[in-house]
Design an enzyme around this catalytic site. Structure first.
Site, PDB file in Angstrom:
ATOM      1  N   LYS A   1       0.857  -1.190   0.000  1.00 42.17           N
ATOM      2  CA  LYS A   1       0.000   0.000   0.000  1.00 42.17           C
ATOM      3  C   LYS A   1       0.886   1.230   0.000  1.00 42.17           C
ATOM      4  O   LYS A   1       2.028   1.168   0.447  1.00 42.17           O
ATOM      5  CB  LYS A   1      -0.878   0.013   1.265  1.00 42.17           C
ATOM      6  CG  LYS A   1      -2.148   0.796   1.123  1.00 42.17           C
ATOM      7  CD  LYS A   1      -3.254  -0.036   0.500  1.00 42.17           C
ATOM      8  CE  LYS A   1      -4.473   0.773   0.199  1.00 42.17           C
ATOM      9  NZ  LYS A   1      -5.605  -0.089  -0.198  1.00 42.17           N
TER      10      LYS A   1
ATOM     11  N   ASP B   1      -6.929   4.422  -4.358  1.00 42.45           N
ATOM     12  CA  ASP B   1      -7.618   4.260  -3.072  1.00 42.45           C
ATOM     13  C   ASP B   1      -8.245   5.637  -2.847  1.00 42.45           C
ATOM     14  O   ASP B   1      -8.464   6.384  -3.822  1.00 42.45           O
ATOM     15  CB  ASP B   1      -6.617   3.860  -1.974  1.00 42.45           C
ATOM     16  CG  ASP B   1      -7.303   3.329  -0.708  1.00 42.45           C
ATOM     17  OD1 ASP B   1      -7.640   2.143  -0.654  1.00 42.45           O
ATOM     18  OD2 ASP B   1      -7.516   4.118   0.245  1.00 42.45           O
TER      19      ASP B   1
HETATM   20  N1  GLU Z   1      -7.374   0.260  -2.794  1.00 40.58           N
HETATM   21  C1  GLU Z   1      -8.124  -0.910  -3.152  1.00 40.58           C
HETATM   22  C2  GLU Z   1      -8.187  -1.850  -1.966  1.00 40.58           C
HETATM   23  O1  GLU Z   1      -8.236  -1.397  -0.850  1.00 40.58           O
HETATM   24  C3  GLU Z   1      -7.682  -1.557  -4.449  1.00 40.58           C
HETATM   25  C4  GLU Z   1      -6.251  -1.910  -4.578  1.00 40.58           C
HETATM   26  C5  GLU Z   1      -5.871  -2.392  -5.974  1.00 40.58           C
HETATM   27  O2  GLU Z   1      -6.688  -2.448  -6.866  1.00 40.58           O
HETATM   28  O3  GLU Z   1      -4.679  -2.730  -6.104  1.00 40.58           O
HETATM   29  O4  GLU Z   1      -8.250  -3.040  -2.089  1.00 40.58           O
END
Ligand code: GLU
Length: 445
Positions: free
Chosen positions: A126, A166
């Site tokens: 992340k 996100d």
């Molecule tokens: N931010 C999204 C999550 O919390 C998607 C992450 C992504 O697609 O890599 O899963």
């Protein structure tokens, strides 16, 4: 918690002081693991818990940029590459003033298990920044994204680490980030980012996937009690991508969606929300939810209390972490809520989750219920790798199958560990064992 878990948890607290969201996320997983460690001594022997809690790599960098008035601004950028046992690090970027290392670490930790649950070959990571895109011009957002990528590019890649969106990062930001990556590297490496635009390597259904998946999950939970979303009242918090497309799928399945919100308050529309209007305000005008009531007779904008006070059958928290507290859960239960599914990451506090489980409300934890977004990102990576693009219907069908499998596996795992119907146990144990087995197979690396 057992001694070993308690000991490792104490180490996590000591090693990551002040990162309260990370502590909360780790504790929640650990609480499900007592029987797993008893049954599988190899996890303890190989120090899997300790290894899973410590990110493989943490990157913090300065992001300098120039605003429209010519002033130099400095933000902080993060990328936490948490675990790559199952595949390249995968997870979004969050741009929000509240972001600090602890936010990114809690999200990265959750992502590891979520991604494992999808059954697809993706590790967990992340990133983000304390940059606030709100009120910034397109030019400012572009310059910020370019500066952010000027550092990030050296750490990512289709086989290494694949960021996405996100909170605060959507198609506009991914576009600027991808453009700068392409320029610096001189490579049209589509698979380095997901959530791309449809004409430059994006996947149909990616935008809708988190919200759609969450609603599919909620409907499947209801089906275990011979109910369905058809005809039910649904309350949604948030008004971003997840909230909007959760509302769309819920309406398609025959529910009446009555609420949405942002940080300034919430809207109640008892007639059922007008999604075209909401999309116009949020996606085109980048406006606030209060703009909705000016154009929709009968809808109310409320700034006191919160939307969980509105009686509802199904609650879908799709805004942000810890937005639904034990008091809210109490109210929802008193008003007869049947199901709660987390569209956001960790939107329910620990106490709220305990209360909902105690009252046997169907509860879908984010790791399982919102995994449709990242799963469709993995489908985007598949399409990029094969230089192909799939139809909306085919991609949505794949998403539906993935959500059904996650749901059913959570139930099967919960049964195996004597917690029938407990999706928290199912998701935590199912995600953990998949990552843990891979960690052991790969040796001490
Ligand atoms: N931010 C999204 C999550 O919390 C998607 C992450 C992504 O697609 O890599 O899963």
């Amino acid at each position: 918690m057992e001694d070993q878990l308690q000991g490792t948890f104490a180490e996590v607290l000591q090693r990551n002081p002040g990162e309260v969201e990370l502590h909360q996320a780790v504790r929640e997983v650990f609480e499900s693991l007592v029987p797993v460690l008893r049954k599988n001594p190899q996890y303890t022997e190989a120090a899997v818990l300790e290894r899973i809690c410590e990110p493989e790599r943490q990157i913090i960098f300065r992001v300098p940029w120039v605003d429209d008035s010519g002033q130099v601004r400095i933000n902080r950028g993060f990328r936490v590459e948490y675990n790559s046992a199952l595949g390249p690090y995968k997870g979004g970027l969050r741009f929000h003033p509240s972001v600090y290392l602890g936010t990114v670490k809690f999200l990265g930790f959750e992502q590891v298990f979520k991604n494992a649950l999808t059954g697809l070959p993706i590790g967990g990571g992340k990133g983000g920044s304390d940059f606030d895109p709100r009120g910034r011009s397109d030019g400012e957002v572009m310059r910020f994204c370019q500066s952010f990528m000027t550092e990030l590019y050296r750490h990512i890649g289709e086989y290494t680490d694949v960021p996405a969106g996100d909170i605060g990062v959507g198609a506009r930001e991914i576009g600027f980030l991808f453009g700068q990556y392409k320029r610096i590297t001189n490579r049209y490496e589509s698979g380095v980012l997901t959530g791309k635009g449809l004409t430059w390597g994006g996947s149909l259904v990616r935008k809708e996937a988190t919200g759609y998946g969450c609603v599919i999950f909620a409907d499947r939970m209801l089906a275990t009690r011979s109910e369905s979303l058809d005809g039910l009242r649904v309350s949604i918090s948030g008004s971003g991508n997840v909230a909007i497309y959760a509302a769309e799928k819920a309406q398609q399945l025959g529910s009446r969606v009555i609420t949405f919100s942002d940080s300034s308050g919430y809207v109640v529309d008892e007639a059922g929300i007008d999604l075209d209007l909401l999309k116009q305000i949020k996606e085109v005008e980048r406006g606030r939810v209060s703009d909705y009531v000016d154009r929709r007779p009968g809808a109310r904008f409320v700034t006191e209390g919160n939307l969980w006070e509105v009686p509802t059958d199904v609650a879908l928290p799709c805004a942000t972490q810890n937005e639904l507290t034990d008091k809210d859960a109490e109210r929802l239960v008193a008003n007869g809520v049947r199901a709660v599914a987390e569209g956001a990451n960790m939107p329910c506090t620990r106490e709220a989750v305990a209360l909902l489980r105690e009252h046997r409300v169907l509860f879908g934890p984010g790791k399982a219920a919102n995994a449709g977004g990242v799963a469709t990102s993995a489908l985007e990576m598949q399409q990029n790798a094969s230089r192909d693009s799939w139809s909306f219907d085919y991609t949505e069908q794949r998403l539906g199958e993935i959500m059904a499998t996650i749901h059913d596996q959570c139930l099967a795992t919960a049964d195996e560990y004597d917690a029938p119907g407990d999706y928290v146990v199912g998701a935590n144990v199912g995600g953990f064992t998949r990552v843990a087995d891979a960690i052991i197979s790969l040796g001490v690396v």
